[in-house]
Design a protein around this motif. Structure first.
Motif, PDB file in Angstrom:
ATOM      1  N   PRO A  92       0.827  -1.200   0.000  1.00 51.85           N
ATOM      2  CA  PRO A  92       0.000   0.000   0.000  1.00 51.85           C
ATOM      3  C   PRO A  92       0.863   1.252   0.000  1.00 51.85           C
ATOM      4  O   PRO A  92       1.912   1.288   0.639  1.00 51.85           O
ATOM      5  CB  PRO A  92      -0.797  -0.131   1.302  1.00 51.85           C
ATOM      6  CG  PRO A  92      -0.822  -1.596   1.586  1.00 51.85           C
ATOM      7  CD  PRO A  92       0.500  -2.126   1.096  1.00 51.85           C
ATOM      8  N   THR A  93       0.403   2.281  -0.691  1.00 52.80           N
ATOM      9  CA  THR A  93       1.202   3.483  -0.838  1.00 52.80           C
ATOM     10  C   THR A  93       0.623   4.681  -0.101  1.00 52.80           C
ATOM     11  O   THR A  93       1.208   5.751  -0.126  1.00 52.80           O
ATOM     12  CB  THR A  93       1.312   3.862  -2.334  1.00 52.80           C
ATOM     13  OG1 THR A  93      -0.008   4.000  -2.857  1.00 52.80           O
ATOM     14  CG2 THR A  93       2.025   2.772  -3.110  1.00 52.80           C
ATOM     15  N   MET A  94      -0.513   4.517   0.531  1.00 55.39           N
ATOM     16  CA  MET A  94      -1.139   5.654   1.191  1.00 55.39           C
ATOM     17  C   MET A  94      -1.449   5.328   2.636  1.00 55.39           C
ATOM     18  O   MET A  94      -1.733   4.190   2.986  1.00 55.39           O
ATOM     19  CB  MET A  94      -2.439   6.049   0.468  1.00 55.39           C
ATOM     20  CG  MET A  94      -2.221   6.577  -0.931  1.00 55.39           C
ATOM     21  SD  MET A  94      -3.774   7.050  -1.701  1.00 55.39           S
ATOM     22  CE  MET A  94      -4.288   8.389  -0.660  1.00 55.39           C
ATOM     23  N   THR A  95      -1.379   6.324   3.465  1.00 57.97           N
ATOM     24  CA  THR A  95      -1.759   6.172   4.856  1.00 57.97           C
ATOM     25  C   THR A  95      -3.038   6.944   5.082  1.00 57.97           C
ATOM     26  O   THR A  95      -3.439   7.765   4.262  1.00 57.97           O
ATOM     27  CB  THR A  95      -0.652   6.726   5.770  1.00 57.97           C
ATOM     28  OG1 THR A  95      -0.407   8.091   5.429  1.00 57.97           O
ATOM     29  CG2 THR A  95       0.639   5.930   5.605  1.00 57.97           C
ATOM     30  N   ASP A 135      -2.933   1.428  -7.183  1.00 55.72           N
ATOM     31  CA  ASP A 135      -1.952   1.383  -6.097  1.00 55.72           C
ATOM     32  C   ASP A 135      -2.200   2.484  -5.071  1.00 55.72           C
ATOM     33  O   ASP A 135      -1.354   2.728  -4.204  1.00 55.72           O
ATOM     34  CB  ASP A 135      -0.540   1.501  -6.664  1.00 55.72           C
ATOM     35  CG  ASP A 135       0.492   0.809  -5.784  1.00 55.72           C
ATOM     36  OD1 ASP A 135       0.139  -0.186  -5.131  1.00 55.72           O
ATOM     37  OD2 ASP A 135       1.650   1.270  -5.727  1.00 55.72           O
ATOM     38  N   GLY A 136      -3.347   3.172  -5.171  1.00 56.97           N
ATOM     39  CA  GLY A 136      -3.743   4.111  -4.131  1.00 56.97           C
ATOM     40  C   GLY A 136      -3.435   5.567  -4.381  1.00 56.97           C
ATOM     41  O   GLY A 136      -3.667   6.401  -3.499  1.00 56.97           O
ATOM     42  N   TYR A 137      -2.910   5.896  -5.548  1.00 53.15           N
ATOM     43  CA  TYR A 137      -2.617   7.299  -5.855  1.00 53.15           C
ATOM     44  C   TYR A 137      -3.819   7.974  -6.516  1.00 53.15           C
ATOM     45  O   TYR A 137      -4.673   7.303  -7.090  1.00 53.15           O
ATOM     46  CB  TYR A 137      -1.423   7.408  -6.812  1.00 53.15           C
ATOM     47  CG  TYR A 137      -0.156   6.766  -6.310  1.00 53.15           C
ATOM     48  CD1 TYR A 137       0.655   7.400  -5.376  1.00 53.15           C
ATOM     49  CD2 TYR A 137       0.232   5.511  -6.771  1.00 53.15           C
ATOM     50  CE1 TYR A 137       1.819   6.809  -4.921  1.00 53.15           C
ATOM     51  CE2 TYR A 137       1.392   4.907  -6.319  1.00 53.15           C
ATOM     52  CZ  TYR A 137       2.182   5.560  -5.397  1.00 53.15           C
ATOM     53  OH  TYR A 137       3.327   4.966  -4.949  1.00 53.15           O
ATOM     54  N   GLN A 174      -5.245   3.123 -19.493  1.00 57.44           N
ATOM     55  CA  GLN A 174      -4.586   1.977 -18.862  1.00 57.44           C
ATOM     56  C   GLN A 174      -3.624   2.412 -17.762  1.00 57.44           C
ATOM     57  O   GLN A 174      -3.640   1.874 -16.644  1.00 57.44           O
ATOM     58  CB  GLN A 174      -3.828   1.160 -19.917  1.00 57.44           C
ATOM     59  CG  GLN A 174      -4.713   0.398 -20.873  1.00 57.44           C
ATOM     60  CD  GLN A 174      -5.579  -0.629 -20.179  1.00 57.44           C
ATOM     61  OE1 GLN A 174      -5.104  -1.364 -19.323  1.00 57.44           O
ATOM     62  NE2 GLN A 174      -6.847  -0.686 -20.535  1.00 57.44           N
ATOM     63  N   VAL A 175      -2.782   3.383 -18.066  1.00 58.57           N
ATOM     64  CA  VAL A 175      -1.793   3.831 -17.081  1.00 58.57           C
ATOM     65  C   VAL A 175      -2.491   4.476 -15.886  1.00 58.57           C
ATOM     66  O   VAL A 175      -2.097   4.267 -14.735  1.00 58.57           O
ATOM     67  CB  VAL A 175      -0.786   4.811 -17.724  1.00 58.57           C
ATOM     68  CG1 VAL A 175       0.184   5.348 -16.673  1.00 58.57           C
ATOM     69  CG2 VAL A 175       0.000   4.117 -18.833  1.00 58.57           C
ATOM     70  N   LYS A 176      -3.526   5.249 -16.138  1.00 65.58           N
ATOM     71  CA  LYS A 176      -4.280   5.876 -15.048  1.00 65.58           C
ATOM     72  C   LYS A 176      -4.865   4.802 -14.130  1.00 65.58           C
ATOM     73  O   LYS A 176      -4.796   4.902 -12.896  1.00 65.58           O
ATOM     74  CB  LYS A 176      -5.402   6.747 -15.617  1.00 65.58           C
ATOM     75  CG  LYS A 176      -6.192   7.545 -14.581  1.00 65.58           C
ATOM     76  CD  LYS A 176      -7.175   8.487 -15.290  1.00 65.58           C
ATOM     77  CE  LYS A 176      -7.907   9.390 -14.299  1.00 65.58           C
ATOM     78  NZ  LYS A 176      -8.885   8.647 -13.479  1.00 65.58           N
ATOM     79  N   LYS A 177      -5.414   3.749 -14.737  1.00 66.22           N
ATOM     80  CA  LYS A 177      -5.993   2.660 -13.955  1.00 66.22           C
ATOM     81  C   LYS A 177      -4.915   1.976 -13.121  1.00 66.22           C
ATOM     82  O   LYS A 177      -5.124   1.672 -11.936  1.00 66.22           O
ATOM     83  CB  LYS A 177      -6.658   1.647 -14.880  1.00 66.22           C
ATOM     84  CG  LYS A 177      -7.319   0.481 -14.146  1.00 66.22           C
ATOM     85  CD  LYS A 177      -7.969  -0.494 -15.108  1.00 66.22           C
ATOM     86  CE  LYS A 177      -6.937  -1.292 -15.878  1.00 66.22           C
ATOM     87  NZ  LYS A 177      -7.566  -2.368 -16.693  1.00 66.22           N
ATOM     88  N   ALA A 231      -3.950  10.630   3.960  1.00 65.08           N
ATOM     89  CA  ALA A 231      -2.936  11.141   3.032  1.00 65.08           C
ATOM     90  C   ALA A 231      -3.411  10.953   1.593  1.00 65.08           C
ATOM     91  O   ALA A 231      -4.182  10.066   1.287  1.00 65.08           O
ATOM     92  CB  ALA A 231      -1.616  10.422   3.235  1.00 65.08           C
ATOM     93  N   GLU A 232      -2.881  11.800   0.700  1.00 64.10           N
ATOM     94  CA  GLU A 232      -3.212  11.684  -0.715  1.00 64.10           C
ATOM     95  C   GLU A 232      -1.986  12.064  -1.522  1.00 64.10           C
ATOM     96  O   GLU A 232      -1.446  13.156  -1.376  1.00 64.10           O
ATOM     97  CB  GLU A 232      -4.380  12.588  -1.084  1.00 64.10           C
ATOM     98  CG  GLU A 232      -4.774  12.489  -2.553  1.00 64.10           C
ATOM     99  CD  GLU A 232      -5.947  13.395  -2.882  1.00 64.10           C
ATOM    100  OE1 GLU A 232      -6.979  12.866  -3.312  1.00 64.10           O
ATOM    101  OE2 GLU A 232      -5.825  14.616  -2.705  1.00 64.10           O
ATOM    102  N   THR A 233      -1.515  11.142  -2.362  1.00 68.80           N
ATOM    103  CA  THR A 233      -0.367  11.404  -3.224  1.00 68.80           C
ATOM    104  C   THR A 233      -0.877  11.569  -4.653  1.00 68.80           C
ATOM    105  O   THR A 233      -1.514  10.666  -5.194  1.00 68.80           O
ATOM    106  CB  THR A 233       0.650  10.253  -3.154  1.00 68.80           C
ATOM    107  OG1 THR A 233       1.072  10.086  -1.804  1.00 68.80           O
ATOM    108  CG2 THR A 233       1.853  10.552  -4.022  1.00 68.80           C
ATOM    109  N   VAL A 234      -0.583  12.713  -5.253  1.00 68.27           N
ATOM    110  CA  VAL A 234      -1.101  13.033  -6.575  1.00 68.27           C
ATOM    111  C   VAL A 234      -0.012  12.843  -7.624  1.00 68.27           C
ATOM    112  O   VAL A 234       1.104  13.354  -7.484  1.00 68.27           O
ATOM    113  CB  VAL A 234      -1.628  14.483  -6.625  1.00 68.27           C
ATOM    114  CG1 VAL A 234      -2.125  14.821  -8.030  1.00 68.27           C
ATOM    115  CG2 VAL A 234      -2.746  14.677  -5.611  1.00 68.27           C
ATOM    116  N   VAL A 235      -0.346  12.104  -8.676  1.00 65.81           N
ATOM    117  CA  VAL A 235       0.552  11.872  -9.804  1.00 65.81           C
ATOM    118  C   VAL A 235      -0.039  12.546 -11.032  1.00 65.81           C
ATOM    119  O   VAL A 235      -1.221  12.379 -11.334  1.00 65.81           O
ATOM    120  CB  VAL A 235       0.735  10.363 -10.065  1.00 65.81           C
ATOM    121  CG1 VAL A 235       1.547  10.134 -11.339  1.00 65.81           C
ATOM    122  CG2 VAL A 235       1.405   9.687  -8.870  1.00 65.81           C
TER     123      VAL A 235
END
Length: 210
Positions: free
Chosen positions: A77-80, A107-109, A99-102, A83-87
């Motif tokens: 998991p990549t988020m706590t 993975d939680g971003y 596809q890449v967005k999905k 928290a929110e990580t924006v790509v």
């Protein structure tokens, strides 16, 4: 059986074999990919080749369906909580962008998607405090991935912003040009596990977390 072959993939740290009919032809085509009509687990989409419907496999999703524990072992998991990580994703192909967005969202971003480098640059200006990493194609209209990276590196606000190039341009010269303008990591389309691992590692480098 001489009419069968085994195609071996390296996924989730394991070698995966796919039993298939022996290839009869290789074609390069600007195909229009339908992501909705024949949508199902393990199928990215479909297209028409030589007047026949051709399914496009999602090998990672097939493996994930059969052995979900392998994926859980590989991708953490990549988020706590809270928290929110924006790509920020820049990709002009509707198919690859979806596809890449999905993949990244799985993975939680949170993903902000742009249709080319110019739109990505404009979105980055508007979300300067939120975006933590950029994934970009190289060949795009208006502003390509190299130009986008140059803009990012020329702005002191984004000096440490990680940039991952995700592209089909695989020659040593292509990679060298990407590195020269400030691309941190150069990946060839499209290995989901490698992409997620690259994003995770780049973010850990920036934040100092492990």
């Amino acid at each position: 059986d001489q009419d069968r072959v085994v195609i071996v993939f390296d996924l989730t740290g394991r070698e995966i074999g796919l039993l298939a009919a022996k290839p009869v032809d290789v074609q390069e085509t600007d195909a229009v990919i339908d992501q909705g009509t024949l949508s199902q687990k393990g199928i990215m989409g479909s297209t028409i080749l030589n007047a026949e419907t051709t399914l496009i496999l999602d090998i990672f999703e097939l493996v994930e369906t059969v052995h979900p524990e392998w994926v859980k072992e590989r991708v953490k998991p990549t988020m706590t909580a809270g928290a929110e990580t924006v790509v920020l994703l820049a990709e002009d192909s509707d198919f690859f962008r979806a596809q890449v967005k999905k993949f990244i969202e799985s993975d939680g971003y949170r993903v902000i998607a742009a249709v080319d480098g110019q739109e990505a640059w404009e979105l980055l200006q508007k979300n300067a405090e939120k975006v933590k990493l950029v994934v970009t194609d190289i060949e795009m209209p208006r502003l390509n991935g190299l130009g986008l990276t140059q803009n990012i590196r020329a702005d002191r606000r984004f000096a440490g912003l990680p940039v991952i190039a995700l592209t089909s341009l695989a020659s040593e010269d292509d990679i060298a040009r990407g590195k020269a303008v400030g691309v941190d990591e150069y990946q060839i389309k499209l290995d989901k596990a490698k992409l997620l691992e690259g994003i995770k590692q780049r973010l850990e480098t920036v934040t100092g977390e492990s």
